[in-house]
Design an enzyme around this catalytic site. Sequence first.
Site, PDB file in Angstrom:
ATOM      1  N   GLU A 262       0.815  -1.217   0.000  1.00  0.00           N
ATOM      2  CA  GLU A 262       0.000   0.000   0.000  1.00  0.00           C
ATOM      3  C   GLU A 262       0.850   1.270   0.000  1.00  0.00           C
ATOM      4  O   GLU A 262       0.462   2.290  -0.554  1.00  0.00           O
ATOM      5  CB  GLU A 262      -0.963   0.031   1.184  1.00  0.00           C
TER       6      GLU A 262
ATOM      7  N   PHE B 192     -11.290  -7.875  13.291  1.00  0.00           N
ATOM      8  CA  PHE B 192     -10.176  -8.274  12.435  1.00  0.00           C
ATOM      9  C   PHE B 192      -9.880  -7.157  11.426  1.00  0.00           C
ATOM     10  O   PHE B 192     -10.790  -6.636  10.791  1.00  0.00           O
ATOM     11  CB  PHE B 192     -10.519  -9.576  11.706  1.00  0.00           C
ATOM     12  N   GLN B 193      -8.634  -6.826  11.285  1.00  0.00           N
ATOM     13  CA  GLN B 193      -8.168  -5.756  10.391  1.00  0.00           C
ATOM     14  C   GLN B 193      -8.854  -4.426  10.681  1.00  0.00           C
ATOM     15  O   GLN B 193      -9.104  -3.637   9.775  1.00  0.00           O
ATOM     16  CB  GLN B 193      -8.328  -6.152   8.918  1.00  0.00           C
TER      17      GLN B 193
ATOM     18  N   LYS C 270     -17.569  -1.494   5.607  1.00  0.00           N
ATOM     19  CA  LYS C 270     -17.940  -2.510   4.620  1.00  0.00           C
ATOM     20  C   LYS C 270     -19.458  -2.633   4.442  1.00  0.00           C
ATOM     21  O   LYS C 270     -19.951  -2.771   3.318  1.00  0.00           O
ATOM     22  CB  LYS C 270     -17.356  -3.865   5.044  1.00  0.00           C
TER      23      LYS C 270
ATOM     24  N   MET D 171      24.046   9.413   2.599  1.00  0.00           N
ATOM     25  CA  MET D 171      23.974  10.664   3.361  1.00  0.00           C
ATOM     26  C   MET D 171      24.253  10.409   4.837  1.00  0.00           C
ATOM     27  O   MET D 171      24.892  11.210   5.520  1.00  0.00           O
ATOM     28  CB  MET D 171      22.605  11.325   3.162  1.00  0.00           C
TER      29      MET D 171
END
Lengths: 157, 570
Positions: free
Chosen positions: B52, B114-115, B164, B475
């Site tokens: 993502e 969940f999630q 959802k 760097m």
Amino acid sequence: MSERILSVLVEDKPGVLARVASTISRRGFNINSLAVGPTNIEGRSKMTIVTELESVEQVKKQLNKLINVIKIVELDPDNTIESEVLLLKVSINKDTQTSVIEKASLSGAKSVDVGQDYAVFEMTGSSKDLDKLENLLKPFGIIEMIRGGRIAIQTKL
Amino acid sequence: MSEEKLSGAELVVRSLEYMNISTIFGLPGGAILPAYDPLYDSPIRHILARHEQGSGHMAEGYAQATGELGVVIATSGPGATNLITPLTNALMDSTPLLAITGQVASEAIGNDAFQEAYTVGLTMAATKHNYLITSAEEIPQVLLEAKHIATTGRPGPVLVDIPKDILNQKVEWIEPKLIEMPGYKPTLEPNPKMISQAAELIKQSKKPILYVGGGIIHSKANQELFELATKFKIPVVTTLMGRGAFPDGNELCFEMPGMHGNYTATTSIQKSDLLIAIGVRFDDRVTANPKFFAQNAKVIHADIDPAEIGKIREPEVPIVGDAKSVITGLIEKLADTDLNTSDWLNELNQMKKEYPLSYNQEEKGPLKVPFVLEELQKLADDDAIVVSGVGQHQMWISQHWNFTSPNTWLNSGGLGTMGYSLPAAIGAKAAYPDRQILALDGDGCFQMTCQELITASTENIPIKIVVFNNGNHGMVRQWQKIFYKNRFSASELTHHTPDYVALAESMGATGLRMIEKSDVKKVFEKMLEIDDKPVLVECIVDPEDMVFPMVPAGGSNDVVILNEDDLKKL
């Protein structure tokens, strides 16, 4: 440093307080008080924020970036009425009861519940007056105290 | 006649189509799954990222290249938390982004389902604004509002979180309409009084400098800027985010000031008597210690975001407004003013001659990034888009690449997000399939998001990737050399280095390698020839090389370290 009072008109939507608080915290602004409640306008709430920051302009600008913040006014301290509510529970006994109630009522507090060994007072007033009441009753043993945060309104149109 | 009912998911896709979104980036998962079903039939191109974070940077690259909204879609929980870096990145660099995330069903919210993650709370400080949808009817309206907020005023990321069950809820499509938002009214037109005051200061100035940044590019004000600078002979410095806003190579362009800016750009600000700052935010990488920044200068500061004005430096003339209107206003007010800046320009040009950017590419020695860049630019298209990671290579590109037009330089400026280059290049190429998109990356950065190489191959997005491999976090190593007595704690990547050529081949790309000076031209020619799949060039470069000039963090821009010998000044 003197105090500055911001009156913040916001949309009454879920999470607005969290957004304002998050911005204040994220930008490292210190505040003395924040109170929030409904207004006479439907769908609008008002927050009163008291701060001692010199950078109050930055606070205003950063809060103004929030989509749910509608308007921010810095109140002129000379034309502002300020009020705060306090509830205070103090220990009493037979010997102190009369004197505690008398002292509190002379300060402008109202006794709302008196038991055998405790008394609960309610008071509204300037935060300084509330401080005074607190100091006055401290020697008797404050069990619990809650203050509601300062709210303010400008007197002139 | 009542319309057929649509699901919340169908409303999401239909809204995107309604807003003329042609490409989105994302990765499906449980809570967002309903939205992926109507997407299957939609003309919208969905590019499937492998992570993502990658999808978010792709949407940013798309937006930075086009100046239009980038759209990313992800699932709840880890899908949303993985977006936090690109969202914060977009917030820092004012990139217009719309993120749509699935959320667990309304009734499960707050139950550690969940999630489940508290996406709106987690992204509150990472977005310009965010929404939690509570009924499907809201979807078209909120998405339109979100686009409006993301693309107007100071652009930024907006997230819309949709549970959802609401994606499955059936309602009628109600045509969205932009209604006035009482708390969101960006000021575009500057106050004419402020423009007059600014023009007065410019007229009195002997040593003015236009200090311009990303705001010019967002406002598409580069032509107006060009007119202002060239008509009144005012020198220009362009910040990291503003590279390309004014053409390099123009006699008035002194390029990038700041920590790794060139000596003349940095010093011009120190010697100036008037900073005309437009679309910049006095970032610490430009100002170093702001106490010592442009001490002799008055400041005109114009920005579309009022909160930027006075945040770091109190200007003499504050101007809130869109850069294009501000500059047009200034040109009108200055009218036929004859600014005599020739002494000032002579001084700056003298300085430029005395303190040029330099590098030393030995015939048989290890490759130096600036040399490789200059060779690449000779071969690349004029309208190629360069997409960088973060670190030494980023600074070298900004220093040595000639940027002549806006939106040709994409990088992570404010947040400094390593791993930005490859996915952002994919986003840019999705927007402009016919242009050369060059992802110029470091090996440390590349390893952060290199799984997206598969995305480029699979989605037929033939970008060109150059991995400058110095086997180090360059760097970090540079700072350890200068400030930590050569104690290279955790900055070396050499113990287990991927075989980048094999890695590229394994992911469906062509892998090439350059090691010596004599390789450079022919390898790049080959790289530019291949146009049917991604190409990765591993370019082995000198790990000891350091970026100069340099002004150490918190130092004064009066003390510019020009080279290694100069480090004794510290």
